[in-house]
Design an enzyme around this catalytic site. Structure first.
Site, PDB file in Angstrom:
ATOM      1  N   ILE A 104       0.714  -1.093   0.154  1.00 43.12           N
ATOM      2  CA  ILE A 104       0.033  -0.151  -0.061  1.00 43.12           C
ATOM      3  C   ILE A 104       0.744   1.159  -0.131  1.00 43.12           C
ATOM      4  O   ILE A 104       0.595   2.260  -0.531  1.00 43.12           O
ATOM      5  CB  ILE A 104      -0.838  -0.017   1.189  1.00 43.12           C
ATOM      6  CG1 ILE A 104      -1.822  -0.991   1.053  1.00 43.12           C
ATOM      7  CG2 ILE A 104      -1.677   1.276   1.371  1.00 43.12           C
ATOM      8  CD1 ILE A 104      -2.734  -1.445   2.271  1.00 43.12           C
ATOM      9  N   ASP A 117      14.052   3.498  10.500  1.00 45.27           N
ATOM     10  CA  ASP A 117      13.343   3.025  11.491  1.00 45.27           C
ATOM     11  C   ASP A 117      12.364   3.913  12.156  1.00 45.27           C
ATOM     12  O   ASP A 117      12.771   4.656  13.085  1.00 45.27           O
ATOM     13  CB  ASP A 117      14.140   2.134  12.448  1.00 45.27           C
ATOM     14  CG  ASP A 117      13.492   1.434  13.403  1.00 45.27           C
ATOM     15  OD1 ASP A 117      12.301   1.508  13.484  1.00 45.27           O
ATOM     16  OD2 ASP A 117      14.063   0.510  14.348  1.00 45.27           O
ATOM     17  N   VAL A 118      11.175   3.761  11.940  1.00 46.27           N
ATOM     18  CA  VAL A 118      10.320   4.874  12.462  1.00 46.27           C
ATOM     19  C   VAL A 118      10.037   4.783  14.018  1.00 46.27           C
ATOM     20  O   VAL A 118       9.576   5.790  14.531  1.00 46.27           O
ATOM     21  CB  VAL A 118       8.949   4.855  11.618  1.00 46.27           C
ATOM     22  CG1 VAL A 118       9.147   5.247  10.282  1.00 46.27           C
ATOM     23  CG2 VAL A 118       8.162   3.462  12.050  1.00 46.27           C
ATOM     24  N   ASN A 161       2.374   4.831   7.211  1.00 49.38           N
ATOM     25  CA  ASN A 161       1.904   3.696   6.801  1.00 49.38           C
ATOM     26  C   ASN A 161       2.690   2.601   7.522  1.00 49.38           C
ATOM     27  O   ASN A 161       2.252   1.288   7.262  1.00 49.38           O
ATOM     28  CB  ASN A 161       1.873   3.686   5.303  1.00 49.38           C
ATOM     29  CG  ASN A 161       1.608   2.198   4.573  1.00 49.38           C
ATOM     30  OD1 ASN A 161       0.556   1.636   4.695  1.00 49.38           O
ATOM     31  ND2 ASN A 161       2.729   1.667   4.091  1.00 49.38           N
ATOM     32  N   TYR A 209      -1.520  -6.524  17.498  1.00 48.40           N
ATOM     33  CA  TYR A 209      -1.914  -5.711  16.393  1.00 48.40           C
ATOM     34  C   TYR A 209      -3.030  -5.010  16.323  1.00 48.40           C
ATOM     35  O   TYR A 209      -3.008  -3.738  15.957  1.00 48.40           O
ATOM     36  CB  TYR A 209      -1.719  -6.764  14.986  1.00 48.40           C
ATOM     37  CG  TYR A 209      -2.217  -6.132  13.500  1.00 48.40           C
ATOM     38  CD1 TYR A 209      -0.999  -5.478  13.071  1.00 48.40           C
ATOM     39  CD2 TYR A 209      -3.440  -6.298  13.236  1.00 48.40           C
ATOM     40  CE1 TYR A 209      -1.063  -4.852  11.917  1.00 48.40           C
ATOM     41  CE2 TYR A 209      -3.523  -5.617  11.944  1.00 48.40           C
ATOM     42  CZ  TYR A 209      -2.536  -4.814  11.225  1.00 48.40           C
ATOM     43  OH  TYR A 209      -2.631  -4.314  10.027  1.00 48.40           O
ATOM     44  N   LYS A 232      -3.438  -0.965  16.362  1.00 45.01           N
ATOM     45  CA  LYS A 232      -4.553   0.129  15.297  1.00 45.01           C
ATOM     46  C   LYS A 232      -5.416   0.906  16.161  1.00 45.01           C
ATOM     47  O   LYS A 232      -5.900   1.923  15.456  1.00 45.01           O
ATOM     48  CB  LYS A 232      -4.706  -0.890  14.331  1.00 45.01           C
ATOM     49  CG  LYS A 232      -3.789  -1.562  13.382  1.00 45.01           C
ATOM     50  CD  LYS A 232      -2.800  -0.602  12.633  1.00 45.01           C
ATOM     51  CE  LYS A 232      -1.848  -1.071  11.964  1.00 45.01           C
ATOM     52  NZ  LYS A 232      -1.303  -0.189  10.956  1.00 45.01           N
ATOM     53  N   VAL A 236      -6.997  -7.014   2.001  1.00 45.75           N
ATOM     54  CA  VAL A 236      -6.247  -6.600   0.719  1.00 45.75           C
ATOM     55  C   VAL A 236      -5.356  -7.594  -0.014  1.00 45.75           C
ATOM     56  O   VAL A 236      -4.639  -8.270   0.484  1.00 45.75           O
ATOM     57  CB  VAL A 236      -5.481  -5.218   1.009  1.00 45.75           C
ATOM     58  CG1 VAL A 236      -4.774  -4.711  -0.345  1.00 45.75           C
ATOM     59  CG2 VAL A 236      -6.139  -4.075   1.734  1.00 45.75           C
TER      60      VAL A 236
END
Length: 250
Positions: free
Chosen positions: A14, A56-57, A83, A147, A151, A180
């Protein structure tokens, strides 16, 4: 004036499709990923309006340096797409603290850190933030305690961002993809899983990377100039069905 987007997790999926759609609309794009090899391959044919930055965010110092590098390269920032994410699934009793921290570090901390670092530049352009949540943040499912929780937190963080940053003209929205049809999903989803998803989704199919990217780029565009604080499930209607049983449709 060429607008500039920063997209994290942009080496594939994505994120990469979103970068391509920005480029097709005349934007310049900074593609961010921690996989240097994949990022190099992804950006090889994108042209001069695109540049890759390895980061690396979940690392505060790395994020600060990365945003500075993006601004040095492009001179401005009009949109931030958070993202980047990791997915580790398993039963609650098997989710050890190390797994929990790994998921939260990228999925939640990364969104916070990148947004915080980008805010000064976004104030100058009255820009936009789009965070990528998940259908798993809107409705609970098995094997997703870390996870799904990460989110769900991103969804709330989006509302916090919209409430606080709106006075500067910065908009913040969240896109929550449903299933997706990515290469990874198709590699790990059995025919039984695919059939079950189809039964539970009103549109009776998986989404595409292009469909999700289209929602993201819309929210960053002037066409969405009065849209902020919203959570949009790009999921074929999956969230709307609740606990409805497919067998009752007939």
């Amino acid at each position: 004036m060429v607008k500039v987007a920063l997209v994290t997790g942009a080496a594939r999926g994505i994120g990469l499709e979103t970068a391509k759609q920005f480029l097709a609309s005349g934007w310049s794009v900074a593609l961010i990923d921690w996989d240097a090899d994949e990022l190099a391959a992804a950006t090889a044919d994108l042209g001069a309006q695109a540049a890759g930055f390895v980061c690396d965010v979940s690392d505060p110092e790395a994020v600060t340096a990365m945003v500075a590098e993006v601004l040095a390269r492009f001179g401005r920032l009009d949109a931030l797409v958070n993202n980047a994410g990791v997915a580790e699934f398993g039963p609650i009793e098997d989710c050890d603290y190390a797994m929990w921290k790994r998921v939260m570090a990228t999925n939640l901390d990364g969104v916070f850190l990148c947004t915080q670092a980008a805010v000064p530049a976004l104030k100058e352009t009255r820009g936009a933030v789009v965070n990528i949540g998940s259908i798993s943040g809107l409705r609970a499912s098995t094997l997703r305690v870390a996870y799904g929780t990460s989110k769900a937190a991103v969804i709330h963080m989006t509302k916090q961002q919209a409430a606080e940053l709106g006075e500067y003209g910065i908009r913040a929205n969240c896109v929550c993809p449903g299933p997706v049809r990515t290469k990874l999903a198709m590699a790990v989803h059995s025919p039984e899983i695919i059939a079950a998803y189809h039964d539970a989704i009103p549109l009776n199919r998986y989404g595409s990377e292009a469909e999700i990217a289209g929602v993201i780029t819309f929210l960053c565009s002037d066409a969405a100039s009065y849209v902020t604080g919203q959570v949009i499930a790009a999921d074929g209607g999956f969230d709307s069905t609740g606990v409805g049983l497919p067998a009752l449709r007939d």
